[in-house]
Scaffold this active site. Structure first.
Site, PDB file in Angstrom:
ATOM      1  N   ASP A  63       0.920  -1.144  -0.141  1.00  0.00           N
ATOM      2  CA  ASP A  63       0.089  -0.084   0.022  1.00  0.00           C
ATOM      3  C   ASP A  63       0.789   1.333   0.078  1.00  0.00           C
ATOM      4  O   ASP A  63       1.811   1.646   0.982  1.00  0.00           O
ATOM      5  CB  ASP A  63      -0.821   0.206   1.147  1.00  0.00           C
ATOM      6  CG  ASP A  63      -1.893   1.111   1.279  1.00  0.00           C
ATOM      7  OD1 ASP A  63      -1.657   2.111   0.490  1.00  0.00           O
ATOM      8  OD2 ASP A  63      -2.947   0.752   1.849  1.00  0.00           O
ATOM      9  N   VAL A  64       0.972   1.918  -1.216  1.00  0.00           N
ATOM     10  CA  VAL A  64       1.945   3.215  -1.189  1.00  0.00           C
ATOM     11  C   VAL A  64       1.603   4.079  -0.259  1.00  0.00           C
ATOM     12  O   VAL A  64       2.435   5.081  -0.161  1.00  0.00           O
ATOM     13  CB  VAL A  64       1.897   3.813  -2.856  1.00  0.00           C
ATOM     14  CG1 VAL A  64       2.274   2.543  -3.597  1.00  0.00           C
ATOM     15  CG2 VAL A  64       0.739   4.195  -3.097  1.00  0.00           C
ATOM     16  N   ASN A  90       3.435   4.500 -10.222  1.00  0.00           N
ATOM     17  CA  ASN A  90       2.123   4.384 -11.178  1.00  0.00           C
ATOM     18  C   ASN A  90       0.920   4.472 -10.229  1.00  0.00           C
ATOM     19  O   ASN A  90      -0.205   4.683 -10.738  1.00  0.00           O
ATOM     20  CB  ASN A  90       2.417   3.264 -12.088  1.00  0.00           C
ATOM     21  CG  ASN A  90       1.058   2.902 -12.934  1.00  0.00           C
ATOM     22  OD1 ASN A  90       0.862   3.899 -13.691  1.00  0.00           O
ATOM     23  ND2 ASN A  90       0.259   1.907 -12.295  1.00  0.00           N
ATOM     24  N   TYR A 155      -7.844  15.173  -6.928  1.00  0.00           N
ATOM     25  CA  TYR A 155      -6.972  14.529  -8.057  1.00  0.00           C
ATOM     26  C   TYR A 155      -6.072  15.531  -8.763  1.00  0.00           C
ATOM     27  O   TYR A 155      -4.925  15.459  -8.716  1.00  0.00           O
ATOM     28  CB  TYR A 155      -7.818  13.959  -9.038  1.00  0.00           C
ATOM     29  CG  TYR A 155      -7.123  13.353 -10.139  1.00  0.00           C
ATOM     30  CD1 TYR A 155      -6.861  12.005  -9.933  1.00  0.00           C
ATOM     31  CD2 TYR A 155      -6.938  14.111 -11.371  1.00  0.00           C
ATOM     32  CE1 TYR A 155      -6.219  11.337 -10.958  1.00  0.00           C
ATOM     33  CE2 TYR A 155      -6.453  13.472 -12.356  1.00  0.00           C
ATOM     34  CZ  TYR A 155      -5.775  11.883 -12.283  1.00  0.00           C
ATOM     35  OH  TYR A 155      -5.220  11.222 -13.339  1.00  0.00           O
ATOM     36  N   LYS A 159      -1.963  15.939  -8.799  1.00  0.00           N
ATOM     37  CA  LYS A 159      -0.994  15.907 -10.102  1.00  0.00           C
ATOM     38  C   LYS A 159      -0.737  17.353  -9.994  1.00  0.00           C
ATOM     39  O   LYS A 159       0.747  17.275 -10.601  1.00  0.00           O
ATOM     40  CB  LYS A 159      -2.262  15.711 -11.038  1.00  0.00           C
ATOM     41  CG  LYS A 159      -2.751  14.322 -11.015  1.00  0.00           C
ATOM     42  CD  LYS A 159      -2.017  13.215 -10.944  1.00  0.00           C
ATOM     43  CE  LYS A 159      -2.483  11.816 -10.951  1.00  0.00           C
ATOM     44  NZ  LYS A 159      -1.640  10.811 -10.836  1.00  0.00           N
TER      45      LYS A 159
END
Length: 327
Positions: A63-64, A90, A155, A159
């Protein structure tokens, strides 16, 4: 395309979509894969595919959002193969809908996964690269890192942050000419990511316009290993978003907002869902999400593509008029 026989490649978010396509692409070129995601059983299927394609693979459930788990991922790669040549951050997730309609916990998890997860991965692998004197770090970002996406505020925040973080790290490594830091900005890609993400809008999310295959992004990763570049777009809408927002941010924001509001008014009703943002699910394990197969059934989903094209035209016109007036 390079011969990557024996190269050690770590991929997060490897259980589906772009990550799974990338695992296949590197395996076909003889790489040793270290596959990371939350779903161990799905990763084992991906590992079998990699072996069938001619590569080797180990599975490291990760789990990043857990910094210690990401550190253990790097250690597992070194224990198995003696080093790391390529690391691809990713893993990603999103929340679609009005910002206030989603629980703040969902927004926080988007930031933890997309931004902090990439930062944890970078922190784990850069010391390895520096000891080796070489390595390629690839951060998979999004066209949302170049232009704000309405109704995807967290989001977009993640980003935009990723683009700045990647550029900053790149400059810190100027004394390491064989360490490359690459940012990839895909346009809309046909992955299960749209079913994995949360959708609190109460409307069907069915992107239209030009939709790219996950394999297109995977081949971009391969190309960057042979010919590293700082920033690479995948698909014309991503490049259009970059140009439009750079030259005419106000009109671009306005047109994107108009397009998304119009889409939401016309889209079919749907149940609200938190997807796999907070916990994993057995659904959505393929490379493709089926978007291209369903494309064209409704004209409603074309609004965003039209908005990008219109924004690019407005930006170009604004730039031309600005240059003329300056003369």
């Amino acid at each position: 395309m390079p011969d990557l026989t024996g190269a050690v490649v770590v991929i997060t978010g490897a259980s589906s979509g772009i990550g799974r396509a990338a695992a296949r692409a590197f395996a076909q070129r003889g790489a040793n894969l270290v596959l990371a995601a939350r779903r161990e059983n799905v990763l084992r299927d991906v590992a079998k595919e990699c072996e069938q394609f001619g590569g080797e693979a180990i599975v490291v459930p990760t789990d990043v959002t857990d910094a210690d788990a990401v550190t253990q991922l790097a250690r597992a790669a070194i224990d198995a193969y003696g080093g790391i040549d390529i690391w691809i951050n990713n893993a990603g997730i999103g929340v679609f809908g009005s910002y206030t309609q989603a629980r703040i916990e969902l927004h926080r998890r988007v930031i933890e996964t997309n931004l902090l997860g990439t930062m944890y991965g970078t922190a784990a692998v850069l010391p390895v690269f520096q000891r080796q004197g070489h390595g390629t770090l690839i951060n998979n970002i999004s066209l949302g890192g170049w232009a704000p996406m309405p109704f995807a505020a967290a989001y977009t925040a993640s980003k935009f942050g990723l683009r700045g973080f990647t550029a900053s790290i790149r400059q810190e490594l100027e004394d390491y000419p064989e360490i490359h830091v690459c940012a990839v900005f895909p346009a809309i890609v046909d992955t299960p990511g749209f079913s994995h993400g949360a959708n609190v809008s109460g409307r069907v999310l069915e992107p239209g316009g030009t939709i790219y295959a996950p394999e297109d992004v995977a081949e971009t990763f391969i190309g960057l290993v042979a010919h590293p570049r700082d920033e690479t777009a995948v698909g014309w809408p991503a490049r259009a978003a970059q140009i439009a927002y750079a030259l005419a941010p106000g009109p671009t924001e306005h047109l994107m907002g108009v397009a998304m509001r119009r889409y939401l008014r016309n889209a079919e009703p749907a149940s609200r869902t938190e997807g796999t943002v907070m916990r994993s699910s057995p659904q959505g394990r393929s490379v493709s999400g089926g978007l291209r197969r369903r494309r064209g059934r409704s004209g409603r989903s074309r609004y965003l593509g039209f908005a990008l094209a219109a924004a690019t035209l407005v930006a170009g016109t604004t730039a031309v008029l600005g240059m003329r007036s300056s003369r």
